[in-house]
Design an enzyme around this catalytic site. Structure first.
Site, PDB file in Angstrom:
ATOM      1  N   GLU A 123     -44.845  68.065 112.515  1.00 21.97           N
ATOM      2  CA  GLU A 123     -44.572  68.973 111.403  1.00 21.97           C
ATOM      3  C   GLU A 123     -43.071  69.201 111.210  1.00 21.97           C
ATOM      4  O   GLU A 123     -42.598  69.351 110.083  1.00 21.97           O
ATOM      5  CB  GLU A 123     -45.260  70.322 111.641  1.00 21.97           C
ATOM      6  CG  GLU A 123     -46.775  70.238 111.754  1.00 21.97           C
ATOM      7  CD  GLU A 123     -47.246  70.107 113.188  1.00 21.97           C
ATOM      8  OE1 GLU A 123     -48.284  70.704 113.523  1.00 21.97           O
ATOM      9  OE2 GLU A 123     -46.573  69.412 113.989  1.00 21.97           O
TER      10      GLU A 123
ATOM     11  N   ARG B  76     -52.147  48.698 128.728  1.00 20.00           N
ATOM     12  CA  ARG B  76     -51.299  49.356 129.723  1.00 20.00           C
ATOM     13  C   ARG B  76     -50.257  50.246 129.035  1.00 20.00           C
ATOM     14  O   ARG B  76     -49.998  51.371 129.475  1.00 20.00           O
ATOM     15  CB  ARG B  76     -50.574  48.314 130.572  1.00 20.00           C
ATOM     16  CG  ARG B  76     -51.440  47.601 131.595  1.00 20.00           C
ATOM     17  CD  ARG B  76     -50.571  46.676 132.447  1.00 20.00           C
ATOM     18  NE  ARG B  76     -51.323  45.971 133.481  1.00 20.00           N
ATOM     19  CZ  ARG B  76     -50.786  45.167 134.386  1.00 20.00           C
ATOM     20  NH1 ARG B  76     -49.470  44.948 134.373  1.00 20.00           N
ATOM     21  NH2 ARG B  76     -51.536  44.570 135.292  1.00 20.00           N
TER      22      ARG B  76
END
Length: 372
Positions: free
Chosen positions: A55, A187
């Site tokens: 935001e 990974r």
């Protein structure tokens, strides 16, 4: 309640959130879009723990135009002060008139408090748009918050006849280069990799992200380094000496033991984790997963190990997703098995799975499944 335009902008916020999947650990992936007169005036995503939230980036782009605008965000704006200021407060101060939230944050520090703060300030809050899609990009974070354990992905590589190595233990390389590259992507999105000391020593495993096998679009930390996952090694017999390849980079190595011993020979990046022992003397896996989630903030756990650990995790129903790479090879009945499981005597006793994806990766087949 929601329009097609609402869905359009939330889909954009979700796509932005996914950009942070390689760098935000242990925080969730969050995207935000600020719209006014059906035009995007600001957007952003959370990039790294300790850095600005989605935001904030969106508000910085929007500037004064944010007043009276609508903010679309994939996860409830935070209401507490941690390493960053509360995003709900920033939205209030910017003067947005409406906030569309895909899902409530299960983190008890937030859990509805951000929405309540916005509504108390007179801002219209609409909750639940594309909630399932938002959950899908944060399965690890949600598992840690809701189940108090990481989301566990068990990776296995096998021949067409379900064998993982020759009888003498040789398995390098069973699968092809593209399959191994695909593993690197998993990974890179994981908080930690779980294996055993026996596997690490036998395979001379590093359990790190190999940069040369990753696509160029994998995002990096602000210092331009790849985020390396923690390495969690089951070592109740204290087999690790410190000279193993697994200690090669600076990623933290968590040595899981059932009794503490002097580990002064281990490098600076090693840490012992005292774990509960099960009735058979082995490490209590459920207790370990709880510790990894609560003490080490592990959201997503990637498992690369042998048949014994694989079988134990499956038997204890601790695997959320099974990922198997099948090589076009036959190793024979004397070769090592995929997983050590009970000696079932009836088919209704065996674990049952549902296929979620089947695809060809190079010369190999990747199967993705979840347990029923």
């Amino acid at each position: 309640m929601f329009s097609s335009q609402d869905e359009k902008w939330m889909l954009r916020a979700i796509s932005l959130a996914q950009l942070g999947r390689f760098t935000t650990s242990p925080n969730p992936n969050v995207g935000a879009v600020i719209v006014k007169n059906d035009t995007c005036i600001g957007e952003g995503y959370h990039r790294q723990a300790g850095g600005p939230h989605a935001e904030v980036f969106a508000l910085q782009q929007a500037g004064d135009k944010a007043k009276g605008a609508t903010c679309y965000v994939t996860l409830e704006p935070c209401s507490h002060t941690g390493r960053t200021a509360p995003c709900a407060k920033a939205l209030i101060e910017a003067g947005v008139s409406r906030v569309v939230v895909a899902m409530q944050d299960p983190n008890p520090k937030v859990a509805g408090k951000g929405i309540a703060l916005l509504e108390a300030a007179g801002i219209q809050v609409d909750l639940g748009l594309l909630a399932e899609q938002s959950r899908a990009i944060n399965v690890g974070f949600l598992s840690r918050m809701e189940q108090k354990r990481p989301y566990v992905q068990l990776k296995l590589a096998a021949s067409l006849d379900g064998r993982t190595a020759l009888a003498n233990g040789v398995s390098k390389w069973l699968t092809g280069a593209k399959a191994r590259s695909d593993v690197q992507l998993y990974r890179a999105q994981s908080c930690a990799i779980l294996s055993t000391a026996t596997t690490v020593i036998t395979d001379d495993a590093r359990l790190n992200i190999r940069e040369e096998e990753l696509p160029t679009n994998v995002s990096r930390l602000e210092n331009n380094q790849l985020r390396q996952p923690k390495k969690v090694i089951l070592d109740r017999q204290h087999l690790l000496t410190g000279s193993e390849a697994v200690f090669a980079n600076n990623a933290q190595v968590i040595q899981c033991v059932t009794r503490l011993e002097n580990n002064s020979s281990l490098p600076h990046n090693a840490k012992q984790l005292l774990t509960k022992a099960a009735s058979d003397g082995r490490i209590d896996l459920a207790s370990l997963l709880h510790s990894l989630a609560q003490e080490h903030e592990v959201n997503r756990l990637w498992v690369e190990a042998g048949a014994t650990l694989a079988g134990s995790l499956i038997a204890q129903q601790l695997v959320d997703e099974l990922i198997i790479y099948i090589a076009p090879k036959l190793l024979g009945h004397l070769a090592q098995p995929l997983a050590v499981l009970d000696n079932f005597i009836a088919l209704d006793q065996v674990p049952s799975l549902t296929w979620h994806n089947i695809e060809k990766v190079g010369e190999d087949i990747k199967l993705t499944a979840k347990f029923n």
